[in-house]
Design a protein around this motif. Structure first.
Motif, PDB file in Angstrom:
ATOM      1  N   ASN A  84       5.539  11.916   3.543  1.00  0.00           N
ATOM      2  CA  ASN A  84       5.390  13.859   2.620  1.00  0.00           C
ATOM      3  C   ASN A  84       4.291  14.165   3.580  1.00  0.00           C
ATOM      4  O   ASN A  84       4.346  16.295   2.856  1.00  0.00           O
ATOM      5  N   ASP A 114       0.674  -1.067  -0.297  1.00  0.00           N
ATOM      6  CA  ASP A 114      -0.051   0.144   0.444  1.00  0.00           C
ATOM      7  C   ASP A 114       0.781   1.013   0.033  1.00  0.00           C
ATOM      8  O   ASP A 114       0.675   2.524  -0.416  1.00  0.00           O
ATOM      9  N   GLY A 115       2.041   1.245   0.543  1.00  0.00           N
ATOM     10  CA  GLY A 115       2.762   2.599   0.190  1.00  0.00           C
ATOM     11  C   GLY A 115       2.863   3.372   1.465  1.00  0.00           C
ATOM     12  O   GLY A 115       2.883   4.458   0.823  1.00  0.00           O
ATOM     13  N   SER A 116       1.636   3.165   1.605  1.00  0.00           N
ATOM     14  CA  SER A 116       1.409   4.151   3.195  1.00  0.00           C
ATOM     15  C   SER A 116       2.980   4.766   3.743  1.00  0.00           C
ATOM     16  O   SER A 116       2.248   6.741   3.798  1.00  0.00           O
ATOM     17  N   GLN A 172       1.125  14.581  11.042  1.00  0.00           N
ATOM     18  CA  GLN A 172       0.660  12.777  10.945  1.00  0.00           C
ATOM     19  C   GLN A 172       0.324  12.535  12.449  1.00  0.00           C
ATOM     20  O   GLN A 172       1.035  12.819  13.832  1.00  0.00           O
ATOM     21  N   HIS A 195       5.805   5.437   2.476  1.00  0.00           N
ATOM     22  CA  HIS A 195       6.336   5.744   2.467  1.00  0.00           C
ATOM     23  C   HIS A 195       5.469   7.407   1.620  1.00  0.00           C
ATOM     24  O   HIS A 195       6.070   8.452   1.968  1.00  0.00           O
ATOM     25  N   THR A 196       4.106   7.033   1.807  1.00  0.00           N
ATOM     26  CA  THR A 196       3.353   8.280   2.168  1.00  0.00           C
ATOM     27  C   THR A 196       3.312   9.305   2.543  1.00  0.00           C
ATOM     28  O   THR A 196       3.531  10.658   2.531  1.00  0.00           O
TER      29      THR A 196
END
Length: 97
Positions: free
Chosen positions: A81, A73-75, A85, A77-78
């Protein structure tokens, strides 16, 4: 078979399509619609005995593949940015009270 497209029909179609047609455009639309209906009548005269009905001119076949996640899902890594968070989620300004 002669198809009679009346001026009322053209007016009604214009209203449905939300078009403002000039007199010349209405006459052209009437001729075009009449020609289309005449062509459909001509097609109805064809002998289709022994011809199997079809839904598409090409042979259509679904190509199925196994539903497999290949890139994750690459969350994480996302979220790198994100300006802010919390608990693996983006923190954004509140939009309502």
């Amino acid at each position: 078979m002669a198809n009679k497209i009346t001026e009322e029909t053209i007016e009604y179609v214009g209203i449905l399509a939300k078009l403002e047609l000039t007199g010349e455009e209405k006459e052209q639309a009437r001729r075009d619609m009449s020609n289309m209906l005449d062509y459909i009548d001509l097609m109805g005269e064809l002998d289709t005995t022994g011809i199997e009905p079809m839904s598409h001119v090409f042979t259509v076949q679904n190509v199925f593949r196994e539903d497999v996640v290949t890139n994750g899902d690459g969350s994480r890594h996302t979220l790198q940015n994100a300006p802010d968070q919390k608990d693996d989620m983006f923190v954004v300004p509140r939009t309502f009270d």
